[in-house]
Write an enzyme that holds these catalytic residues in place. Structure first.
Site, PDB file in Angstrom:
ATOM      1  N   ALA A 595      47.084 -60.165 -58.251  1.00 24.05           N
ATOM      2  CA  ALA A 595      48.003 -59.163 -58.803  1.00 24.05           C
ATOM      3  C   ALA A 595      48.507 -58.349 -57.628  1.00 24.05           C
ATOM      4  O   ALA A 595      47.844 -58.251 -56.593  1.00 24.05           O
ATOM      5  CB  ALA A 595      47.288 -58.268 -59.780  1.00 24.05           C
ATOM      6  N   LYS A 596      49.675 -57.770 -57.785  1.00 28.89           N
ATOM      7  CA  LYS A 596      50.248 -57.001 -56.683  1.00 28.89           C
ATOM      8  C   LYS A 596      49.419 -55.763 -56.377  1.00 28.89           C
ATOM      9  O   LYS A 596      49.106 -55.464 -55.236  1.00 28.89           O
ATOM     10  CB  LYS A 596      51.689 -56.610 -57.056  1.00 28.89           C
ATOM     11  CG  LYS A 596      52.397 -55.765 -56.012  1.00 28.89           C
ATOM     12  CD  LYS A 596      52.651 -56.563 -54.771  1.00 28.89           C
ATOM     13  CE  LYS A 596      53.420 -55.788 -53.713  1.00 28.89           C
ATOM     14  NZ  LYS A 596      53.302 -56.463 -52.401  1.00 28.89           N
ATOM     15  N   SER A 597      49.122 -55.021 -57.441  1.00 28.92           N
ATOM     16  CA  SER A 597      48.333 -53.802 -57.248  1.00 28.92           C
ATOM     17  C   SER A 597      46.966 -54.041 -57.819  1.00 28.92           C
ATOM     18  O   SER A 597      46.839 -54.341 -59.007  1.00 28.92           O
ATOM     19  CB  SER A 597      48.934 -52.663 -58.064  1.00 28.92           C
ATOM     20  OG  SER A 597      49.975 -52.113 -57.410  1.00 28.92           O
TER      21      SER A 597
END
Ligand code: M6R
Length: 601
Positions: A595-597
């Site tokens: 996931a990006k964050s």
């Protein structure tokens, strides 16, 4: 909502769902897979027209990414729908308690437990008051969460709660929005409101009201979003990663903007820790994760060299649980693109509890880490959507260098003309980065040619070492290819045993115009691996002819001082990883399992 979810999909893309309220009843659709799968589901079974709804895109923590575990979770005989980010740590005991009261659960998620608790509180303790029910529920939840709820009795409101997980409010005309970040509503408004931690918000089409978990009123901080929807679009590139690689000259240029007064003196106005405190600092600890941590490793070489302050770089999750030695003379620098990485946020809190001052270098205004830090130095890279970080890395190095120069200026470690010389070199970097990008076809061709390699190694010395680590990380995360970065000097202590006929090895060669010994030693390392059959791909500056005879491929980068070379040498490694992943047919922007964050610890 679907458009908003598409923009937020970079945060997680295991499953997606929406719930809308129409004619007093909640209808929902949810599906494992990306938002596109949800689109198909809705095309098959359209939803009624509605002006109130909640949606979610998931990165699985509790329970596999199945249709049942997807959000929204709809409970209370279809009357209450909830979406949730984060992890509720005490969900097991709450589930037991609710099961004893007779509630049944259809998913394995902690979210369904929170939704059921909210429904129970609303029915038994606060009938007719969803906001109050959310306050009481939040008091009982432990961990990190953003929760959004709609209830069929309340056709004009969404009630949300946040604890250690992001949530931002968007203010439109006769319409309001909630989202994990502003990209969720950027098509509709640039007026946003930052909320504090441990707060509840109730939005209607014309109002928003914030309280703490106990119902005490709280103020939000209104701000204007600086970028527009177009910045979050691919702009004709095949992937966001490709676009973001091409954004890098601007990201570095923008990060340098507005930091100098008319005499060229550095003025970091977001740094509001008093100067006496900054002069008394006797240690710097950079905390970060992943790519941001590699940016910290690069920065360390420069900060120690310019400021003569001992500087450590530590993975935030290791720092937090190691009982680190931190005093009120320690300056902690937290690097994070998103400003929401939970490991880094927890490390920031720990450092502040020990009395350290914290400067956050982040790319996302209003995010949790800068909000909790003592001072901020924003990178101006624009939105980074691809999971693989590219332009944020270069912007983080640039901002860390500005911080280093600022400290050197303040503490008198460097003369004004010395600082000016570095600043001038930094200002020349955007054009040089563009030159590297202009040579991308050579690197792309190499990526396509090497797509079936079993493993790729990366070697570097000095600032080239973290660049090697970053090159390897890029390849692992988007091309699912085994890759490792080594300090070139470490080779003979073990890793050289990996070298066999045909093993591709990238070598980042320092400038021959810098310290002689550094360049000569790396050239020797190239010879050592070449002699053992490696295919050597050498990144060397223009005019460095010494490498040619030992290189199978030479990728040229413009001349730059040793400390600034990472801003150039990293770029071909990003292009290479992107090309390999593309040639393998992978989704470059949304690699598997990531996931990006990373908003959970
Ligand atoms: O948002 P952050 O900079 O705090 O994120 C830190 C890491 O999760 C991030 O850099 C990650 O390693 C990237 N996917 C690497 O490309």
């Amino acid at each position: 909502m679907l458009e908003g979810l598409r923009r937020l999909e970079y945060r997680g893309y295991d499953s997606a769902g929406v719930a809308v309220l129409a004619d007093g009843s909640i209808q929902f659709r949810k599906k494992a897979g990306k938002v596109a799968a949800l689109d198909e589901e809705i095309a098959k079974a359209p939803l009624p027209a509605s002006t109130l709804g909640i949606g979610h895109t998931r990165w699985a923590t509790h329970g596999a990414p199945t249709d049942a575990n997807a959000h929204p979770h709809v409970v209370d005989n279809g009357n209450l729908a909830v979406v949730h980010n984060g992890i509720i740590e005490n969900f097991a005991e709450l589930k037991k308690e609710l099961a004893e009261k007779g509630y049944n659960f259809v998913s394995e998620t902690d979210t369904e437990v929170a939704a059921t608790l909210l429904a129970d509180v609303l029915a038994t303790e606060t009938p007719g008051d969803l906001t109050k029910a959310m306050q009481l529920t939040s008091q009982r939840l432990e961990g990190a969460f953003t929760l959004l709820a709609i209830q069929s009795q309340f056709p004009d409101r969404i009630v949300a709660a946040r604890l250690n997980s992001p949530l931002v409010i968007g203010l439109g005309e006769g319409e309001n929005f909630l989202s994990s970040d502003v990209s969720g509503f950027i098509d509709y408004t640039k007026d946003a409101v930052e909320m504090g931690n441990a707060q509840i918000v109730t939005i209607t089409p014309d109002s928003y009201e914030i309280t703490d978990f106990f119902g005490n009123p709280a103020e939000g901080k209104e701000f204007k979003v600086e970028w527009d929807a177009a910045s979050a679009e691919k702009g004709g590139f095949a992937s966001f990663m490709d676009k973001e690689i091409h954004d890098q000259p601007q990201a570095v240029g923008d990060t340098l903007l507005g930091r100098f007064d008319d005499k060229g003196k550095l003025t970091l106005d977001e740094v509001n820790i008093d100067e006496a405190t900054l002069r008394s600092i006797d240690k710097i600890i950079v905390i970060a994760c992943g790519t941001a941590a590699y940016a910290g490793h690069v920065a360390r070489y420069a900060i120690e060299h310019w400021c003569r302050i001992p500087t450590e770089v530590e993975l935030a999750h290791e720092f937090r649980y190691r009982d680190p030695i931190v005093t009120d003379r320690t300056l902690v620098v937290a690097l994070s693109q998103s400003g929401e990485t939970m490991d880094t946020l927890m490390a920031v809190r720990h450092a502040r509890e020990q009395g350290a001052k914290v400067i956050a270098i982040c790319n996302t205004r209003g995010s949790s880490i800068p909000r909790e830090a003592d001072a901020n130095l924003y990178t101006h890279a624009g939105p980074e959507i691809a999971v693989a970080s590219t332009k944020a890395f270069l912007a983080q190095i640039t901002a860390s260098y500005l911080l280093g120069l600022y400290l050197a200026q303040l503490r008198g470690n460097m003369f004004a003309d010395e600082i000016q010389a570095v600043v001038n070199e930094l200002k020349a970097m955007p054009e040089k980065i563009q030159q590297v990008i202009d040579g991308e076809e050579q690197v792309k061709a190499l990526g396509t040619e090497m797509k079936d390699s079993k493993s790729v190694l990366f070697l570097g010395r000095h600032v080239g070492f973290p660049v090697a680590l970053e090159g390897a990380l890029k390849l692992k995360e988007i091309a699912y290819l085994h890759a490792e970065g080594f300090a070139a000097g470490e080779l003979k202590h073990g890793p050289i045993a990996l070298i066999e006929e045909g093993q591709p090895v990238f070598v980042i060669v320092p400038s021959p115009r810098g310290r002689d010994s550094l360049h000569a030693k790396v050239v020797s390392n190239i010879q050592e691996i070449r002699a053992r059959g490696a295919i050597t791909i050498v990144i060397a500056e223009e005019g460095d002819t010494a490498v040619e005879q030992f290189a199978n491929h030479v990728i040229r980068i413009p001349q730059a001082p040793t400390l600034l070379q990472p801003l150039l040498a990293t770029v071909p490694l990003q292009i290479f990883a992107c090309a390999v992943a593309t040639a393998k047919g992978y989704d470059v922007d949304q690699p598997r399992n990531l996931a990006k964050s990373v908003t959970v610890e």
